[in-house]
Enzyme design. Structure first.
Site, PDB file in Angstrom:
ATOM      1  CG  HIS A  82      -0.335  -0.185   2.570  1.00  0.00           C
ATOM      2  ND1 HIS A  82       0.149  -1.208   3.331  1.00  0.00           N
ATOM      3  CD2 HIS A  82       0.043   1.037   3.491  1.00  0.00           C
ATOM      4  CE1 HIS A  82       0.847  -0.970   4.084  1.00  0.00           C
ATOM      5  NE2 HIS A  82       0.939   0.473   4.613  1.00  0.00           N
ATOM      6  CB  ILE A 206       0.143   3.678  13.082  1.00  0.00           C
ATOM      7  CG1 ILE A 206       0.500   4.599  14.281  1.00  0.00           C
ATOM      8  CG2 ILE A 206      -1.058   3.982  12.442  1.00  0.00           C
ATOM      9  CD1 ILE A 206      -0.606   4.536  15.396  1.00  0.00           C
ATOM     10  CG  HIS A 280      -2.823   3.526   6.904  1.00  0.00           C
ATOM     11  ND1 HIS A 280      -1.848   2.542   6.797  1.00  0.00           N
ATOM     12  CD2 HIS A 280      -3.948   3.080   6.069  1.00  0.00           C
ATOM     13  CE1 HIS A 280      -2.133   1.485   6.068  1.00  0.00           C
ATOM     14  NE2 HIS A 280      -3.457   2.005   5.466  1.00  0.00           N
ATOM     15  CD  GLU A 438      -1.760 -26.854   3.782  1.00  0.00           C
ATOM     16  OE1 GLU A 438      -1.861 -28.152   3.662  1.00  0.00           O
ATOM     17  OE2 GLU A 438      -1.628 -26.101   4.578  1.00  0.00           O
ATOM     18  CG  PHE A 464      -6.028 -29.107   3.407  1.00  0.00           C
ATOM     19  CD1 PHE A 464      -7.107 -28.882   3.748  1.00  0.00           C
ATOM     20  CD2 PHE A 464      -5.455 -30.336   3.380  1.00  0.00           C
ATOM     21  CE1 PHE A 464      -7.321 -29.670   4.907  1.00  0.00           C
ATOM     22  CE2 PHE A 464      -5.556 -31.174   4.212  1.00  0.00           C
ATOM     23  CZ  PHE A 464      -6.906 -30.938   5.242  1.00  0.00           C
TER      24      PHE A 464
END
Length: 702
Positions: A82, A206, A280, A438, A464
Site C-alpha cells: 500500500h 499504527i 495511514h 500451504e 486445502f
C-alpha cells in the site's frame, strides 16, 4: 519510544553530502503533495520511510536502474504494497524512468504508478504486492532460489563470491507481520537458515484502526529470534548513521536470515497527523502538508518540487550500478568461458523449456499407460523428468509421499548442516519440505518463479488449496509458471469425511482469471497435462484423484487430446443423439453410460474436458467440432458443484454433480451416496433427450 519522543529529521551535517539532505527532505513531502492533490492514497509510511530507503537504494542495494532486469541485481520486495509511493520515490530518485509527472499520476488508470506495485508493469518492481504478508513469502522464495541457483551453477564457489547469490531485501509493516502467511514463511526461512535474506520491519505501531496494541502486542523481535533469525535494531529511522550501522550489521550476518527492526513514526515529521492512524491513508489536509514542509525548512507554498542538483546527485547511483553490472558481466563472461558445462545448464534454466530428452521420456510414459490414480501418474512424470529438468523443483505441505511428489533418488532442499537420514540433501536439493504451511508455500512458489531460473511446483490435498488461494490468485495475476499438484480431488477421498472432500473447489478455482485448472481422466491425460504445464507461462493446477481410474485416452494422439482442453473421446457413426461431458474420474463413468445407452439404441458422444481454460483458447471451429450447437441434449458429469456447467449444457441440459458436502465412508459408497452413479448419468441423458424432443429448436448457451 513513543511518537512524541521521536527525533527530528537529521540535520544536513548528518548526511554524507548536503545534496543527500536536499534530496531526502524534498522527496519525503512528495507523497503528501500527491495524496493531497488526489484526495486519496497512502502517504504516511512513504514519508517516514524515505531516509531509510534512500540510504538503502543509494548505498547498499546492488542494482542498475538502467538495466532493471540485470540478473546479478539484488532483489527488493515491498511487502507493504500500500505504500507503493515509497518504492516509486526511490525509483524516481534513482533514475528508473519515473518522473514527477508519473508520481502525480499515481493510482490513475494506465499510469506507471498504480496503487500497489505490479510486476511486469513498472520497471524495477520485483513482484506484485498489496495483500499483506505476501511479499514476505515472495522474498523467502527469491532467497531460496538464489541459494539453489548458486549451488547448481557454481557449486565450488564461495556463495559470497557467486554470480547468482543476490541478496533479497524486503520491507514489511505491522500488517504484514500480523498476517499468518508471513509467519509461516518466516518460520521456514529460519529453519532453512536463509542467509542473504534481510527483512526490514517498519515498526510504526499504527494500523488503520489505530494503535496496534489493540490487537498486536507480541514481542515481534523475540518471535523472529525464536524462528532462528538474527535480529538487528535501528532505533531511529531519521538518523542516517544509525541506519547505516543497522544495514552494516545485517550484511555481516552469515548462516541465517536477518530481521531488522526499524523504529519509525508514521508520517514523521507531520506535526499533528504523524504518529496516528490518520497518517495511514487519505488526504492529510493543506494545513498539515504546509506545516510538514515548514518543519523540514521548505516553502509551504511550493508543490511537487525537487531541486535539479539534488536529483542529479541522487541519480548518480546509476553510475554505481553500471560499474557493478559491468564488473559482474566481466566475471560472468569469464565463468562462461571457463565452465561450459554449467554455462549450458544456466541457459537451459533461463529458458525453462522441456529438453528433447525429457520429451522422449514423456512420450514413453504416455505410450505405456497404467490404470492407476492420476496422482500416481503425476508421480511417475516427476520421477522421469525431474533429473532432466533441474529447474523443476518444489515439494509439498508435509504430504510429499501422499501427493506423489517425493521423487526417488533426488536430494532435498535442506540446510547445509541438516544430517537427517530420511531426507538427505543440501542447497542444490530438488524436493522442498514446506511443512504444514500451504499459504506460505503458495507465496514462496511465486518468489521462486520470479527468480527467473525455476519452474516450481507445490502440492497438497485439493481441499486445502483454500489455504493458499490468495497466493494462487497472485500467481495468476502475474502470469507465473507455477504448477500446483492438488490431489484427493473429490468426495471419493472417502473415509476422511467431508472436511477432506472438496466439493466447491473446482469452480472456485476456475473462477480465477489466468489459472488453468486441469482435472485429467487417466494416466495419458495426466502426462499430457504435465507436458503442457511445463511450457506454460501462467500457473497450472493439476487436480488429481486418490483412487485408481481406468485408461481411457490411450487411442487419442497427444496433439488431439488433453492439451486442447476438451476433445471427443468416443464418438458415434452418425450424428449423436446426446453428448456427455465429463472430467477426471467421471470420464470412465461417462464411458460406461455410453455403453449402457448404446444397448438401448442411443448414440452418445463422450467428451473429456480436463481443462476448460485450454478449451476456450481453441478457435471456434474446433470448439464447434467438439460441442456442435446442433446437439442440444447434453449432460455434464463431475464430482463437484454444478456452478459453471450451465454454459456447456445449455437450457436443455442436465448436470450430474455434488451439491452438498461429502460423508465419511468408503470412496465409492460416498460417490453413490452423493449421486455420482451410472444410473444417475443414464437417467440424466434420458431426461435431456425428453426435453429436446419437447422443444427441438432450443439451443445450448454455446
Amino acid at each position: 519510544m513513543v511518537p512524541s519522543e521521536f527525533s527530528s529529521p537529521a540535520p544536513v551535517d548528518r548526511w554524507s553530502d548536503p545534496l543527500d539532505f536536499e534530496a531526502v527532505r524534498h522527496a519525503r513531502v512528495l507523497p503528501l503533495d500527491v495524496v493531497q492533490a488526489k484526495g486519496n492514497g497512502h502517504a504516511g509510511t512513504a514519508v517516514s520511510l524515505t531516509p531509510a530507503l534512500y540510504v538503502l537504494f543509494q548505498e547498499y542495494l546492488r542494482h542498475d536502474p538502467a538495466q532493471p532486469d540485470w540478473a546479478g541485481r539484488d532483489r527488493f520486495v515491498l511487502s507493504a504494497g500500500h505504500t507503493s509511493l515509497s518504492l516509486y520515490l526511490q525509483h524516481y530518485l534513482s533514475g528508473y524512468g519515473l518522473e514527477l509527472d508519473d508520481l502525480k499520476k499515481a493510482r490513475a488508470l494506465g499510469s506507471l504508478t498504480p496503487g500497489h506495485p505490479e510486476w511486469g508493469h513498472t520497471p524495477g518492481v520485483e513482484t506484485t504486492t498489496g495483500p499483506l504478508g505476501q511479499g514476505v513469502g515472495n522474498a523467502v522464495g527469491l532467497a531460496m532460489a538464489a541459494r539453489r541457483t548458486h549451488a547448481l551453477l557454481q557449486p565450488d564457489t564461495d556463495p559470497e563470491e557467486g554470480l547468482f547469490r543476490y541478496r533479497t531485501w524486503c520491507v514489511a509493516g505491522d500488517g504484514c507481520l500480523s498476517e499468518g502467511v508471513s509467519q509461516e514463511a518466516s518460520s521456514l526461512a529460519g529453519t532453512l537458515g536463509l542467509d542473504g535474506l534481510i527483512l526490514i520491519w517498519d515498526d510504526n505501531r499504527i494500523s488503520i484502526e489505530g494503535d496496534t496494541a489493540i490487537a498486536f502486542t507480541e514481542d515481534v523481535a523475540g518471535r523472529y529470534r525464536s524462528y532462528g533469525w538474527e535480529v538487528v535494531e535501528i532505533d531511529d529511522a531519521e538518523d542516517p548513521a544509525a541506519i547505516r550501522a543497522g544495514y552494516d550489521a545485517a550484511l555481516a550476518v552469515t548462516g541465517r536470515p536477518v530481521f531488522v527492526r526499524l523504529r519509525t513514526r508514521i508520517g514523521h515529521p507531520m506535526p499533528t497527523v504523524g504518529g496516528t492512524a490518520g497518517a495511514h491513508s487519505g488526504a492529510p489536509g493543506e494545513a498539515e502538508v504546509a506545516a510538514t514542509k515548514v518543519a523540514l525548512g521548505l516553502d509551504p507554498e511550493q508543490h511537487f518540487v525537487m531541486p535539479q542538483d539534488a536529483l542529479d546527485h541522487a541519480r548518480r547511483v546509476r553510475e554505481r550500478g553500471a560499474r557493478a553490472r559491468e564488473q559482474w558481466q566481466e566475471q560472468y563472461d569469464a565463468w562462461r568461458a571457463a565452465d561450459r558445462e554449467h554455462a549450458l545448464l544456466h541457459d537451459l534454466m533461463r529458458e525453462r523449456d522441456v529438453t528433447p530428452q525429457a520429451r522422449e521420456l514423456l512420450a514413453a510414459l504416455r505410450a505405456t499407460p497404467q490404470a492407476k490414480a492420476t496422482r500416481v501418474a503425476s508421480g511417475a512424470v516427476l520421477n522421469e523428468i525431474a533429473p532432466e529438468l533441474p529447474w523443476l523443483w518444489g515439494g509439498s505441505a508435509d504430504l510429499a509421499e501422499t501427493n506423489n511428489v517425493a521423487i526417488a533418488g533426488v536430494r532435498s532442499f535442506t540446510p547445509t548442516e541438516y544430517d537427517g537420514d530420511e531426507w538427505p540433501g543440501g542447497p542444490d536439493g530438488t524436493l522442498v519440505h514446506f511443512g504444514i504451511r500451504e499459504h506460505a508455500m503458495g507465496a514462496i512458489l511465486n518468489g521462486i518463479a520470479l527468480s527467473g531460473y525455476s519452474h516450481p511446483f507445490g502440492a497438497t490435498f485439493f481441499v486445502f488449496s483454500d489455504y493458499m488461494r490468495p497466493s494462487v490468485r497472485l500467481a495468476a495475476l502475474m502470469g507465473l509458471p507455477v504448477t500446483y499438484v492438488w490431489t484427493h480431488d473429490s468426495v471419493a477421498v472417502g473415509e476422511d469425511g467431508p472436511t477432506h472432500q472438496p466439493v466447491e473447489h473446482l469452480w472456485a478455482h476456475r473462477a480465477i482469471p489466468g489459472l488453468d485448472v486441469v482435472r485429467p481422466a487417466d494416466w495419458v491425460e495426466t502426462v499430457d497435462a504435465w507436458t503442457r504445464a511445463l511450457t506454460s507461462d501462467r500457473p497450472t493446477a493439476l487436480v488429481l484423484s486418490r483412487q485408481g481410474v481406468p485408461v481411457v485416452g490411450d487411442a487419442v494422439p497427444a496433439d488431439q487430446g488433453a492439451r486442447r482442453g476438451a476433445y471427443v473421446l468416443a464418438d458415434t457413426d452418425g450424428t449423436a443423439d446426446a453428448i456427455i461431458i465429463a472430467t477426471g474420474s467421471e470420464v470412465g463413468l461417462a464411458m460406461q453410460a455410453r455403453e449402457a445407452l448404446a444397448a438401448e439404441g442411443l448414440a452418445v458422444r463422450v467428451v473429456s474436458a480436463p481443462c476448460l481454460e485450454w478449451f476456450e483458447e481453441q478457435d471456434l471451429a474446433y470448439r464447434e467440432s467438439v460441442l456442435p450447437r446442433s446437439i442440444t441434449a447434453r449432460v455434464s458429469v463431475e464430482a463437484g458443484t454444478a456452478t459453471g456447467w450451465y454454459r456447456y449444457v445449455g437450457t436443455n441440459g442436465e448436470i450430474v454433480s455434488v451439491e452438498e458436502f461429502g460423508a465419511s465412508g468408503a470412496g465409492d459408497l460416498v460417490l453413490a451416496e452423493r449421486g455420482i452413479t451410472l444410473d444417475a448419468v443414464v437417467g440424466a441423458v434420458h431426461r435431456t433427450l425428453a426435453t429436446v424432443r419437447e422443444d427441438p429448436k432450443e439451443e445450448t448457451a454455446r
